[in-house]
Every structure is written in structure tokens, then in C-alpha cells.
Scaffold this active site. Structure first.
Site, PDB file in Angstrom:
ATOM      1  N   ILE A 287       0.813  -1.225   0.000  1.00  0.00           N
ATOM      2  CA  ILE A 287       0.000   0.000   0.000  1.00  0.00           C
ATOM      3  C   ILE A 287       0.842   1.268   0.000  1.00  0.00           C
ATOM      4  CG2 ILE A 287      -2.143  -0.895   0.961  1.00  0.00           C
ATOM      5  CD1 ILE A 287      -1.177  -0.074   3.732  1.00  0.00           C
TER       6      ILE A 287
ATOM      7  N   GLY B  28       7.929   4.210   1.813  1.00  0.00           N
ATOM      8  CA  GLY B  28       8.492   5.420   2.408  1.00  0.00           C
ATOM      9  C   GLY B  28      10.003   5.323   2.471  1.00  0.00           C
TER      10      GLY B  28
ATOM     11  N   ASP C 245       8.582  13.649  12.625  1.00  0.00           N
ATOM     12  CA  ASP C 245       8.329  13.464  11.190  1.00  0.00           C
ATOM     13  C   ASP C 245       6.841  13.622  10.885  1.00  0.00           C
ATOM     14  OD1 ASP C 245       8.921  13.013   8.558  1.00  0.00           O
ATOM     15  OD2 ASP C 245       8.973  10.835   8.740  1.00  0.00           O
TER      16      ASP C 245
END
Ligand SMILES: Nc1ncnc2c1ncn2[C@@H]1O[C@H](COP(=O)(O)OP(=O)(O)OP(=O)(O)O)[C@@H](O)[C@H]1O
Length: 592
Positions: free
Chosen positions: A26, A29, A148
Site C-alpha cells: 500500500i 516510504g 516526522d
């Protein structure tokens, strides 16, 4: 996917993987790939994040594993639940299984910008923001700085009992791949540049929770306008490079920073060094309000401006933001952020995540020794996750908007334990109980921010020792504190993990060295800490100084040095969860 091969290795599939049907990839990163899987027993959806090997090819370190074990204790409705941790011993690659969330703010914003062409409703923006702050307040209260935050890390639950609930993802993961003794500022790019706080861009050495609040401000503005507020072009590199374009974008909107507004500005390396581009340039101040189309006197603008305050010490905190007037005026924030804000208003049908069913991951083995898996004490059992279904298009009819937050859910009571996960001992559990008590006391949306928890997980056995510090001391004092751990703000802003130590638990624990080994480890102690268990990971957190060695003065019951902050954990030996040897590792200097 879903057959033997695609589920990760056919007959060779490791035990942990057999709990899941892998559905597909899905996302991808910086750290690796994210897969959607379904638990076989309960048919719940799980997002499995596979971490790439580190650059050195040395896989995930025992330190990282311990960090992750601690992250499993993070339990709050607005934080995505880490339900399982697996490791492939052949290459030490790491798999983290999280509760699955159908949406994230990146996709929600994009859907409005590109497909609907109209803004997100005020109610949805406010509800998303409130829940984001609520989760962040919990992290900050537990001394975790996310570092982040960005729209793709702010997840939103799809159809089901938690529909429309925000879950902060990737919490604490920014730290995992850094070496224990590396300064916090040295682990390359941490906060995605558009959401990065100006103090970091100017070379600040320490992260504080204020960096997250800056990111929240940027996300708030993006929710309002559907485009990133400060879209700088990043200078790529592994070190903390001077990001002039990003600073330029910020200063053009917020005006020239001055030492009057931000006194510590003059100490920041890039401010000092770059006379020509920054100091020498005079930025006008066109006003943030004109970029976000908000009246200057509106509560929304006031809150946003406070989040985007230059001086991190003046920047609003999560708990303060939760109490801001913006959240007390109509429309009030609700638990399901995705329902219509007014009767008759159309429900937005946000698309489900696309799944790439052609990508697979290879077989791995669990880091949990089998006997621990069977004991039922670990959270690390995917069969315990909540009863969510396979992803599908959201059903949007007939949903009632809740005017006020359901406090049980807000406090992480219902959402934290969706599948009957046994309650953790320790401070996370205490925090939950505290929150439940508050619910019983009837504190509702009039006071949406719940008070900061004073203690952190890992410190559930008073008396314990804690590091404390004052503004004017360079090092911390360790001292006995019989009931609570109440660090001053300066300390809170530095550390992710608690520095505390229960001396009674380790009577033979006389010395710690900074090479990660304990000097005087007695047999009895060894036996007491045989292997990684969630309990040990929670409890065996110790304080150590940054000096090479300090000693425990057992007659006077204090350390013989006055240390700065550091941490050590007791756990099982390097990369082996099955050995019975104990040792101290994970000695970590948190700050100087
Ligand atoms: N628990 C989850 N449920 C559903 N989707 C998730 C979950 N966690 C992450 N994702 C999605 O997977 C995708 C990749 O996530 P990941 O965190 O690896 O990378 P990123 O946030 O896009 O970038 P970076 O690695 O720089 O943080 C994102 O779209 C993210 O929203």
C-alpha cells in the site's frame, strides 16, 4: 496474493507470517515498504511496515528492537497501535505490524484539491486537528517527539467503529535507525522539509516537542488551503544541510525573524554563518492571514499563528492548543471527523487506499520466542487486534455526528483496546486509568485537553530514581523521588525515553559503563532478567550518566557522579531473544 507463495514463502513460511493473509503493497516510504495484510483468525486489517536494511547492511540493531518494544506500550486512541514486531534473522530486517487505517491526511487533502475542488469542512478540519493534537499531547507527555509529522503520517480510520478517528503514525520511528550515541541532530533528514521547524533549518542541535507543533501548524494551514504552506526545494544530502530555500519560503510568509522576537536565534549556526542570505536579506511581512485566508482576529488564525511562532520556547504546546478558544466555538470538534458537519450536507466519499497486489515480501521469523507468544502476555500477537474488516469503500449513510468527543474514546479507553488486548502494566496503563477517572469526573469538551501525565511508562515502581535538571545547570542531578517524576520543561523537550531507575530492583547493580556493558553483573541479577519480555522491557530502564563509569553508592544510595542524562536498558543479548544471558546494552546518551 494470498496463496502460499505470495503470502511469503509457501511451506517455508515462518510462523508469524502464517497469522496473516498478505493482500498487497500500500505504500513506500524512506524506511521501506508498507503492506496490507489480514489476520486469519479475526479477519482484521493490519498494515505491515517492512524496514529496509540499514546502509551498513547490518540490519536492525538490538537497540532498535528495544526502542520498538517500548513503542508497543504507546496506547492512545489517536496513536496508531503497534500490534506486533517481527524480525527476519537472516538479514535482520524488521517488520512492524500496525492497525490499518484506510485514509491519511495526504490523500484527504489531495482528494479535496484534485477531485472535489472545494475546501474541507470546518468541522472536519477542526476535528482532525483536535485529534492530532490530542495524540501529540499524549506522545509529548510521554516524552516522545515525533519529528516526522506530515500529512501522510496522520492516518484516519475508515469504516468501522473507529471511523473518522485520527491516528498518528510513525511515532518514535525516526530514532530507531540511529546509533545509540549519535547526537539527535546527526541522523540525516528527519522532519520532511516542508514541515521542518525553523530552528532545525537554522542548525539547532536538539529536538524539542516544539518541532512537532510547527509541523502541526503547517498541516493546519494545509488543511485550510489544500496546499503546503512552505513548499521549499530541498537540498539533498545525508547531513544536516543548510536548507536556504525552505527558510526563504517561511520568511516570505512570516516575515524577517529578529533576535527581539526570538532571542536564541543569534546562537543558531546557520543564522550566525550565513550573513548574506538570511541576516542580510530583509523580508517583508505580508502576513500569514493572507496566505491562509483567515480573518486576523479569528480564533483559527490566532491558533495557527501561535503554532507558527518562530521562537520554539514561545510556540504553543499541544496541551495549550487543545485548550484554545478555536476548539470551544462552533463547530465543535467530534470523534468522527469524516461525517457531515451540518444536516443536509453531503458526506464526502474518500477513496480507499489502492493496493498493489503484485508485490510480496519474503519469509521472516518472529522475534518473540514461542513460549512468550503462547503466554498471551505480549501485545505482539496479531490475533488480538481490533475487529476491522477488509478495506472497502466507506459506507457514508446514516452516520450521526457527535457534537462532543466521547471522553472514553478520547482518553484512549475504547479505542486502545479494540480487540480485548490485555491491559499493559506500567504507566501507559496508569495513564489510561487516570483518563478514565477524568471521564468519570465529567470533564468534557469544555476542557478538551487532559492534563499531562507526570510519569512515563517504565516507571511503575516507586520509589525510583529520576534525572532532573534546572535551566541553569548543565548536567542533571539524579535524586530520589518517592512518588512522581516531574521533569522540568527543558528536560521534557530533549528526551524520548525516561531516565529512571528503581534501585531496589537491582541491588547488585553497581556500575554502568558507557560501552554498553555492565561491570558488576551478579548472577542473581542475571537470572532475574533472562530474556526480552514486554515486562522486562518496560521495567528495566535505568539511568546512567554520560561519563565513562559511574558507581552506585549503596550505603548512601546514590550514584557517585552527577550525571547528565543517559539511559540503559537491561535486555537479552545481541539479536537473540532466546538466550538466557542478561546484560546491559542500549546505553544511550540522550543529551549533553
Ligand atoms: N497503519 C497504516 N495503515 C494504513 N496505511 C499506512 C499505515 N502506515 C503507513 N501507511 C501508509 O503507507 C504509506 C507509506 O508510509 P511510510 O510511513 O512508509 O512512508 P511515508 O510516510 O509516505 O514517507 P516517510 O518514509 O518519508 O515517512 C503512506 O501512504 C502511509 O499513509
Amino acid at each position: 496474493m494470498g496463496d502460499g507463495r505470495s503470502s511469503g514463502g509457501g511451506s517455508n513460511r515462518p510462523a508469524w507470517l502464517q497469522q496473516y493473509d498478505l493482500i498487497g503493497k500500500i505504500g513506500e516510504g524512506t524506511y521501506g515498504l508498507v503492506f496490507l495484510a489480514r489476520t486469519k483468525q479475526r479477519k482484521c486489517c493490519i498494515a505491515i511496515k517492512k524496514f529496509k536494511q540499514s546502509k551498513d547492511g547490518d540490519g536492525v540493531s538490538p537497540t532498535a528492537i528495544r526502542e520498538i518494544m517500548l513503542l508497543r506500550e504507546i496506547t492512545h486512541e489517536n496513536i496508531v497501535k503497534l500490534v506486533n514486531v517481527h524480525i527476519n534473522h537472516t538479514d535482520m530486517s524488521l517488520y512492524l505490524a500496525f492497525d490499518y487505517a484506510e485514509h491519511d491526511l495526504y490523500e484527504i487533502i489531495r482528494h479535496h484539491r484534485e477531485k472535489l475542488n472545494h475546501p474541507i469542512s470546518q468541522y472536519t478540519v477542526k476535528s482532525l486537528l483536535w485529534q492530532l493534537l490530542n495524540g501529540l499531547n499524549y506522545l509529548h507527555s510521554n516524552w516522545i517527539i515525533h519529528r516526522d509529522l506530515k500529512p501522510s503520517n496522520i492516518l484516519v480510520m475508515g469504516e468501522g467503529e473507529e471511523q473518522g478517528i485520527v491516528k498518528i503514525g510513525d511515532f518514535g520511528l525516526a530514532r530507531i535507525y540511529q546509533a545509540p550515541l549519535k547526537p539527535l541532530c546527526d541522523n540525516g533528514v528527519v522532519v520532511t522539509i516542508w514541515y521542518r521547524a525553523p530552528e532545525l533549518l537554522l542548525g539547532a542541535k536538539h529536538y524539542t516537542s516544539a518541532v512537532d507543533m510547527w509541523a502541526v501548524g503547517c498541516i493546519f494551514a494545509e488543511l485550510l488551503t489544500l496546499k503546503p504552506l512552505f513548499q521549499g526545494v530541498e537540498v539533498k544530502g545525508t547531513t544536516n544541510l543548510f536548507q536556504l530555500d525552505q527558510l526563504d519560503k517561511i520568511f516570505k510568509v512570516l516575515g524577517h525573524p529578529t533576535p527581539e522576537k526570538w532571542p536564541t536565534l543569534v546562537n543558531l549556526p546557520y543564522w550566525q554563518n550565513d550573513q548574506q542570505h538570511i541576516q542580510g536579506h530583509r523580508y517583508d511581512n505580508p502576513g500569514l492571514h493572507s496566505y491562509v485566508h483567515l480573518p486576523q482576529k479569528s480564533p483559527a488564525y490566532d491558533l495557527l499563528a501561535k503554532m507558527l511562532e518562530y521562537d520554539p520556547r514561545k510556540r504553543i504546546t499541544a496541551v495549550q492548543a487543545l485548550e484554545h478558544e478555536y476548539f470551544r466555538i462552533d463547530p465543535l470538534p467530534g470523534r468522527n471527523a469524516l461525517v457531515p458537519s451540518q444536516p443536509g450536507e453531503k458526506t464526502v466519499n474518500y477513496p480507499a487506499r489502492p493496493v498493489d497486489t503484485t508485490t510480496d515480501f519474503e519469509g521472516t521469523t518472529s522475534i518473540q520466542p514461542p513460549q512468550q507468544m503462547q503466554s498471551g502476555t505480549a501485545v505482539g500477537n496479531a490475533t488480538m487486534v481490533g475487529p476491522r474488516q477488509v478495506p472497502r469503500q466507506m459506507q457514508m449513510v446514516g452516520m450521526q455526528r457527535m457534537n462532543a468527543f466521547n471522553m472514553a474514546s478520547q482518553a484512549g479507553i475504547s479505542g486502545l483496546n479494540p480487540g480485548g488486548i490485555p491491559m499493559q502494566r506500567g504507566n501507559a496503563a496508569q495513564a489510561q486509568q487516570q483518563q478514565l477517572r477524568r471521564k468519570d469526573q465529567g470533564i468534557g469538551m469544555q476542557n478538551p485537553g487532559y492534563p499531562q501525565q507526570k510519569r512515563r511508562f517504565g516507571c511503575n515502581f516507586p520509589p525510583f530514581y529520576a534525572c532532573q535538571s534546572t535551566e541553569n545547570s548543565t548536567g542533571a542531578k539524579m535524586h530520589e523521588n518517592s512518588s512522581s517524576f516531574d521533569p522540568p520543561p527543558r528536560l521534557q523537550s530533549y528526551s524520548t525515553f525516561i531516565d529512571c531507575y528503581p534501585p531496589s530492583r537491582f541491588p547488585n547493580y553497581n556500575s554502568i559503563t558507557n560501552n554498553g556493558l555492565i561491570d558488576n553483573l551478579h548472577t542473581g541479577h542475571k537470572n532475574a532478567t533472562a530474556s526480552i519480555t514486554p515486562d522486562l522491557m518496560r521495567e528495566d530502564i535505568n539511568v546512567a550518566p554520560h561519563m565513562d563509569t559511574i558507581n552506585w553508592d549503596s550505603s548512601n544510595r546514590h550514584w557517585d557522579q552527577n550525571p547528565t542524562y543517559a539511559r540503559a536498558c537491561i535486555g537479552s543479548p545481541e539479536s537473540s531473544a532466546s538466550s538466557n544471558d542478561s546484560y546491559i546494552d542500549n546505553f544511550q546518551q540522550l543529551r549533553t
